[in-house]
Design a protein around this motif. Structure first.
Motif, PDB file in Angstrom:
ATOM      1  N   GLN A 210       0.810  -1.219   0.000  1.00  0.00           N
ATOM      2  CA  GLN A 210       0.000   0.000   0.000  1.00  0.00           C
ATOM      3  C   GLN A 210       0.842   1.267   0.000  1.00  0.00           C
ATOM      4  OE1 GLN A 210      -3.264  -0.292  -0.465  1.00  0.00           O
ATOM      5  NE2 GLN A 210      -2.880  -2.499  -0.500  1.00  0.00           N
ATOM      6  N   GLY A 211       2.164   1.128   0.024  1.00  0.00           N
ATOM      7  CA  GLY A 211       3.032   2.303   0.032  1.00  0.00           C
ATOM      8  C   GLY A 211       4.223   2.095  -0.873  1.00  0.00           C
ATOM      9  N   ASP A 212       3.955   1.896  -2.171  1.00  0.00           N
ATOM     10  CA  ASP A 212       5.008   1.514  -3.114  1.00  0.00           C
ATOM     11  C   ASP A 212       5.575   2.711  -3.877  1.00  0.00           C
ATOM     12  OD1 ASP A 212       2.724   2.014  -4.581  1.00  0.00           O
ATOM     13  OD2 ASP A 212       2.984   0.320  -5.946  1.00  0.00           O
ATOM     14  N   ASP A 213       5.724   3.840  -3.201  1.00  0.00           N
ATOM     15  CA  ASP A 213       6.187   5.049  -3.878  1.00  0.00           C
ATOM     16  C   ASP A 213       7.606   4.919  -4.423  1.00  0.00           C
ATOM     17  OD1 ASP A 213       6.363   5.175  -0.862  1.00  0.00           O
ATOM     18  OD2 ASP A 213       7.803   6.741  -1.347  1.00  0.00           O
ATOM     19  N   THR A 214       8.479   4.240  -3.682  1.00  0.00           N
ATOM     20  CA  THR A 214       9.853   4.095  -4.166  1.00  0.00           C
ATOM     21  C   THR A 214       9.910   3.161  -5.368  1.00  0.00           C
ATOM     22  OG1 THR A 214      10.872   4.595  -2.035  1.00  0.00           O
ATOM     23  CG2 THR A 214      12.168   3.308  -3.572  1.00  0.00           C
ATOM     24  N   LYS A 215       9.181   2.066  -5.325  1.00  0.00           N
ATOM     25  CA  LYS A 215       9.151   1.160  -6.479  1.00  0.00           C
ATOM     26  C   LYS A 215       8.641   1.888  -7.713  1.00  0.00           C
ATOM     27  CE  LYS A 215       7.224  -3.146  -8.285  1.00  0.00           C
ATOM     28  NZ  LYS A 215       8.382  -3.304  -9.164  1.00  0.00           N
ATOM     29  N   ARG A 216       7.542   2.607  -7.571  1.00  0.00           N
ATOM     30  CA  ARG A 216       6.983   3.342  -8.717  1.00  0.00           C
ATOM     31  C   ARG A 216       7.977   4.392  -9.213  1.00  0.00           C
ATOM     32  NH1 ARG A 216       0.498   4.377  -8.062  1.00  0.00           N
ATOM     33  NH2 ARG A 216      -0.039   2.426  -6.995  1.00  0.00           N
ATOM     34  N   SER A 217       8.652   5.040  -8.281  1.00  0.00           N
ATOM     35  CA  SER A 217       9.606   6.077  -8.654  1.00  0.00           C
ATOM     36  C   SER A 217      10.793   5.496  -9.407  1.00  0.00           C
ATOM     37  CB  SER A 217      10.086   6.829  -7.402  1.00  0.00           C
ATOM     38  OG  SER A 217       9.007   7.481  -6.758  1.00  0.00           O
ATOM     39  N   LEU A 218      11.343   4.392  -8.897  1.00  0.00           N
ATOM     40  CA  LEU A 218      12.480   3.775  -9.575  1.00  0.00           C
ATOM     41  C   LEU A 218      12.076   3.224 -10.940  1.00  0.00           C
ATOM     42  CD1 LEU A 218      14.251   1.925  -6.614  1.00  0.00           C
ATOM     43  CD2 LEU A 218      14.873   4.095  -7.666  1.00  0.00           C
ATOM     44  N   ASP A 219      10.867   2.693 -11.031  1.00  0.00           N
ATOM     45  CA  ASP A 219      10.386   2.164 -12.313  1.00  0.00           C
ATOM     46  C   ASP A 219      10.218   3.276 -13.349  1.00  0.00           C
ATOM     47  OD1 ASP A 219      10.358  -0.389 -11.313  1.00  0.00           O
ATOM     48  OD2 ASP A 219       8.187  -0.471 -10.986  1.00  0.00           O
ATOM     49  N   SER A 220       9.788   4.448 -12.890  1.00  0.00           N
ATOM     50  CA  SER A 220       9.506   5.545 -13.821  1.00  0.00           C
ATOM     51  C   SER A 220      10.716   6.444 -14.066  1.00  0.00           C
ATOM     52  CB  SER A 220       8.354   6.400 -13.297  1.00  0.00           C
ATOM     53  OG  SER A 220       8.756   7.128 -12.142  1.00  0.00           O
ATOM     54  N   GLY A 221      11.713   6.382 -13.169  1.00  0.00           N
ATOM     55  CA  GLY A 221      12.886   7.228 -13.317  1.00  0.00           C
ATOM     56  C   GLY A 221      12.731   8.609 -12.722  1.00  0.00           C
ATOM     57  N   ALA A 222      11.617   8.858 -12.049  1.00  0.00           N
ATOM     58  CA  ALA A 222      11.381  10.152 -11.392  1.00  0.00           C
ATOM     59  C   ALA A 222      10.550   9.906 -10.139  1.00  0.00           C
ATOM     60  CB  ALA A 222      10.651  11.110 -12.329  1.00  0.00           C
ATOM     61  N   VAL A 224       7.727   9.709  -7.616  1.00  0.00           N
ATOM     62  CA  VAL A 224       6.282   9.572  -7.755  1.00  0.00           C
ATOM     63  C   VAL A 224       5.649   9.715  -6.383  1.00  0.00           C
ATOM     64  CG1 VAL A 224       4.427   7.937  -8.302  1.00  0.00           C
ATOM     65  CG2 VAL A 224       6.436   8.104  -9.801  1.00  0.00           C
ATOM     66  N   THR A 225       4.506  10.382  -6.327  1.00  0.00           N
ATOM     67  CA  THR A 225       3.764  10.531  -5.078  1.00  0.00           C
ATOM     68  C   THR A 225       2.514   9.664  -5.118  1.00  0.00           C
ATOM     69  OG1 THR A 225       4.547  12.801  -4.757  1.00  0.00           O
ATOM     70  CG2 THR A 225       2.559  12.163  -3.562  1.00  0.00           C
ATOM     71  N   VAL A 226       2.300   8.901  -4.049  1.00  0.00           N
ATOM     72  CA  VAL A 226       1.099   8.080  -3.915  1.00  0.00           C
ATOM     73  C   VAL A 226       0.272   8.632  -2.754  1.00  0.00           C
ATOM     74  CG1 VAL A 226       2.335   6.055  -4.776  1.00  0.00           C
ATOM     75  CG2 VAL A 226       2.169   6.425  -2.311  1.00  0.00           C
ATOM     76  N   PRO A 227      -0.989   8.254  -2.647  1.00  0.00           N
ATOM     77  CA  PRO A 227      -1.756   8.658  -1.461  1.00  0.00           C
ATOM     78  C   PRO A 227      -1.080   8.152  -0.191  1.00  0.00           C
ATOM     79  CG  PRO A 227      -3.208   7.755  -3.159  1.00  0.00           C
ATOM     80  CD  PRO A 227      -1.814   7.493  -3.613  1.00  0.00           C
ATOM     81  N   VAL A 228      -1.227   8.891   0.896  1.00  0.00           N
ATOM     82  CA  VAL A 228      -0.604   8.469   2.146  1.00  0.00           C
ATOM     83  C   VAL A 228      -1.047   7.039   2.464  1.00  0.00           C
ATOM     84  CG1 VAL A 228      -0.404   8.888   4.625  1.00  0.00           C
ATOM     85  CG2 VAL A 228      -0.462  10.811   3.047  1.00  0.00           C
ATOM     86  N   PRO A 229      -0.095   6.103   2.557  1.00  0.00           N
ATOM     87  CA  PRO A 229      -0.454   4.692   2.690  1.00  0.00           C
ATOM     88  C   PRO A 229      -1.174   4.392   4.008  1.00  0.00           C
ATOM     89  CG  PRO A 229       1.839   4.959   2.012  1.00  0.00           C
ATOM     90  CD  PRO A 229       1.353   6.302   2.448  1.00  0.00           C
ATOM     91  N   ARG A 230      -2.111   3.467   3.927  1.00  0.00           N
ATOM     92  CA  ARG A 230      -2.752   2.938   5.127  1.00  0.00           C
ATOM     93  C   ARG A 230      -2.301   1.487   5.268  1.00  0.00           C
ATOM     94  NH1 ARG A 230      -6.753   6.305   7.205  1.00  0.00           N
ATOM     95  NH2 ARG A 230      -7.311   8.045   5.849  1.00  0.00           N
ATOM     96  N   THR A 231      -1.284   1.305   6.103  1.00  0.00           N
ATOM     97  CA  THR A 231      -0.650   0.008   6.276  1.00  0.00           C
ATOM     98  C   THR A 231      -0.230  -0.144   7.727  1.00  0.00           C
ATOM     99  OG1 THR A 231       1.328  -1.298   5.724  1.00  0.00           O
ATOM    100  CG2 THR A 231       1.498   1.071   5.449  1.00  0.00           C
TER     101      THR A 231
END
Length: 321
Positions: A210-222, A224-231
């Motif tokens: 629910q908080g994969d901002d770093t994965k998304r960021s590394l995948d995209s090369g920039a 990325v901001t996700v909604p504040v995770p609820r985990t």
């Protein structure tokens, strides 16, 4: 020409010298049962036994110890969901100064109480509607305090990297290193130290699903901001990687594995029942990735940083019930 990193292996080694005799050199555990389950030799760096209960003390103290006498006299400010809050409060006490910490209203009670117990003043905010970075920066400016951020600072990153430095000093070469990822300071410092010592090592971060901002960021090369995770992994419930940490991690981190809350609980249970240690949810994500088979192509020798153990008995019991 390769970019110059804001954190070098020499910075991590200097941090280790600064922390000598102040931070704990935490134990490294092994388990034949775990090795048999995952099919590899696993070495767990137990930062749940660090002062203030998590790796965060390393970075907080390394940063605060480099402040000038005038800066220390003014006091320190920080913002944190809990572990950095405790770390800054303890570092301030060790260095003879004061601390004011901005914490979310829903931060675990045990973490709030520990932060106050180390002598810090606590100011609260709503993590789902307010920007902690902006609030924390304004708080420091209004009160004339020095801000020690939780991860996006070279001295903090270098301090966190000493956990991996100690692990590799004890184990020798490892094929892979699994590191929990929130803002990215621990993995940035760890990757800096690990890839310098053993250039072939795979550095793998672990985030909650629910908080994969770093994965998304590394995948995209920039970034990325996700909604504040609820985990349940509150220490990793961040919407965006740090600016400095992302630039380091995009160069040095090989992959990000994701784990679900149920897998985190299973890892906490395994750690308690089989390893006889208590891990908080964020501290168990690296172990969870191994146990749940979330890491592809496991190599023979793997290091895991168990990043913290700050969970109160009521919450621990609820999660494992």
């Amino acid at each position: 020409m390769a970019p110059v990193s804001p954190v070098t292996p020499d910075d991590v080694r200097a941090a280790a010298a600064r922390l000598e005799g102040v931070a704990h050199r935490t134990p490294v555990l092994t388990s034949r049962t775990l090795n048999a389950l995952v099919g590899a030799e696993v070495f767990i760096k137990c930062e749940n036994f660090q002062r203030a209960g998590a790796f965060k003390f390393r970075g907080a103290y390394n940063a605060a110890a480099q402040l000038s006498p005038d800066q220390l006299a003014k006091g320190i400010a920080a913002y944190s969901s809990g572990n950095h809050a405790q770390a800054v409060a303890l570092a301030a006490r060790e260095l003879g100064t004061s601390a004011v910490v901005l914490m979310p209203e829903d931060a675990p009670r045990s973490k709030r109480e520990a932060t106050a117990g180390y002598g810090a003043e606590i100011v609260t905010y709503d993590r789902y509607t307010e920007d902690r970075t902006a609030l924390g920066t304004a708080l420091a400016e209004d009160r004339g305090l020095v801000l020690v951020p939780p991860y996006d600072h070279p001295h903090v990153i270098a301090g966190q990297g000493t956990a991996a430095l100690e692990l590799l000093d004890e184990t020798g070469p490892l094929d892979a290193l699994l590191v929990p990822v929130g803002g990215g300071g621990l993995i940035a410092g760890s990757a800096t130290a690990a890839t310098d010592l053993h250039p072939g090592i795979r550095v793998i971060g672990v985030e909650p699903e629910q908080g994969d901002d770093t994965k998304r960021s590394l995948d995209s090369g920039a970034r990325v901001t996700v909604p504040v995770p609820r985990t349940i992994a509150d220490g990793q419930a961040l919407p965006t990687p740090g600016e400095i940490t992302f630039e380091i991690n995009r160069r040095l981190v090989d992959a990000i594995a994701l784990v679900g809350d149920a897998e985190i609980v299973a890892a906490m249970r395994f750690a308690f029942e089989r390893l006889k240690i208590v891990l908080e949810p964020s501290g168990a994500t690296g172990l969870a990735a191994l146990l749940a088979g979330r890491v592809d192509g496991l190599p023979p020798r793997i290091g895991v940083i168990a990043s913290g153990g700050n969970v109160d008995t009521r919450r621990f019991g609820e999660l494992l019930a």
